[in-house]
Write an enzyme that holds these catalytic residues in place. Structure first.
Site, PDB file in Angstrom:
ATOM      1  CB  CYS A  81      -1.011  -0.059   1.141  1.00 49.68           C
ATOM      2  SG  CYS A  81      -2.446   0.975   0.825  1.00 49.68           S
ATOM      3  CG  HIS A 177      -3.111  -3.130   4.087  1.00 55.49           C
ATOM      4  ND1 HIS A 177      -2.261  -2.399   4.891  1.00 55.49           N
ATOM      5  CD2 HIS A 177      -3.695  -2.242   3.253  1.00 55.49           C
ATOM      6  CE1 HIS A 177      -2.326  -1.129   4.564  1.00 55.49           C
ATOM      7  NE2 HIS A 177      -3.194  -1.004   3.576  1.00 55.49           N
ATOM      8  CD  GLU A 179      -0.551  -5.137   6.664  1.00 56.07           C
ATOM      9  OE1 GLU A 179      -0.365  -5.731   5.585  1.00 56.07           O
ATOM     10  OE2 GLU A 179      -0.968  -3.964   6.732  1.00 56.07           O
TER      11      GLU A 179
END
Ligand code: GLN
EC number: 4.3.3.6
Length: 198
Positions: A81, A177, A179
């Site tokens: 991002c 993302h 994560e």
């Protein structure tokens, strides 16, 4: 045997989540805030957050030229991002003059900041990702997309005709993302890139 020492740029953004995800796939993650810390890592992950804020801090900490030099020298990197924006060679809608996001030129690509944001702020969906058997559940938050890629750049995933995951040599970038979902395949891919397994 210990895994590769992978720095996570720890100025702002999703730092903790990436440190945890990298540790979960066998790397030795370390937060990077200073030149000496950057010098001591084999590779660097640039997290999501706000690319203009990170750029401001990179300028303040005099890390821009060092980072550009490490990338030019072939340091593997992964940007998610805001991190994807920073890894671009050129940024469209980079932000107000004097506060704009800085292109560190890790990948020969043009990235449009907040590209999806104009239509819908944040969304998620399953995305086909080259080399992965099952789709990735991708979370996009005020995400960029890639508008142009140079000849050496591999497009790994697309949404609505726009690349959202790309790789050039040892440098990987995603608009989304990984994560936040608990799916560690993208972090594993990055570790495999760092160790030369792929
Ligand atoms: N829009 C943000 C930027 O310009 C990126 C958002 C994110 O990293 N989730 O940096």
């Amino acid at each position: 045997m210990s895994g590769p020492r992978i720095g996570v740029l720890a100025l702002q953004g999703d730092v903790r989540e990436h440190l945890a995800a990298l540790a979960a796939v066998g790397a030795e993650p370390v937060p990077v805030r200073r030149r000496a810390e950057l010098d001591a890592v084999d590779a660097l992950l640039l997290p999501g957050g706000e690319s203009t804020t990170m750029s401001h801090l990179l300028r303040e900490l005099e890390l821009v030229d060092v980072l550009r030099a490490r990338l030019a020298d072939g340091m593997p990197a992964y940007g998610s991002c805001a991190g994807m924006i920073l890894l671009a060679g050129e940024i469209v809608d980079a932000g107000a003059e004097g506060r704009a996001a800085i292109p560190l030129a890790g990948i020969d690509m043009t990235v449009r900041r907040n590209a999806f944001g104009r239509q819908v702020d944040s969304f998620e969906g399953d995305v086909t990702f080259a080399g992965l058997a099952e789709p990735v559940h991708a979370v996009f938050i005020r995400a960029p997309w890639v508008e142009r890629v140079g000849p050496g750049v591999q497009v790994l995933a697309e949404v609505a005709g726009h690349p959202v995951a790309v790789r050039q040599g040892g440098v990987l970038a995603t608009s989304f993302h990984p994560e936040v979902t608990g799916d560690r395949r993208i972090h594993r891919l990055f570790v495999d890139i760092v160790t030369g397994r792929t």
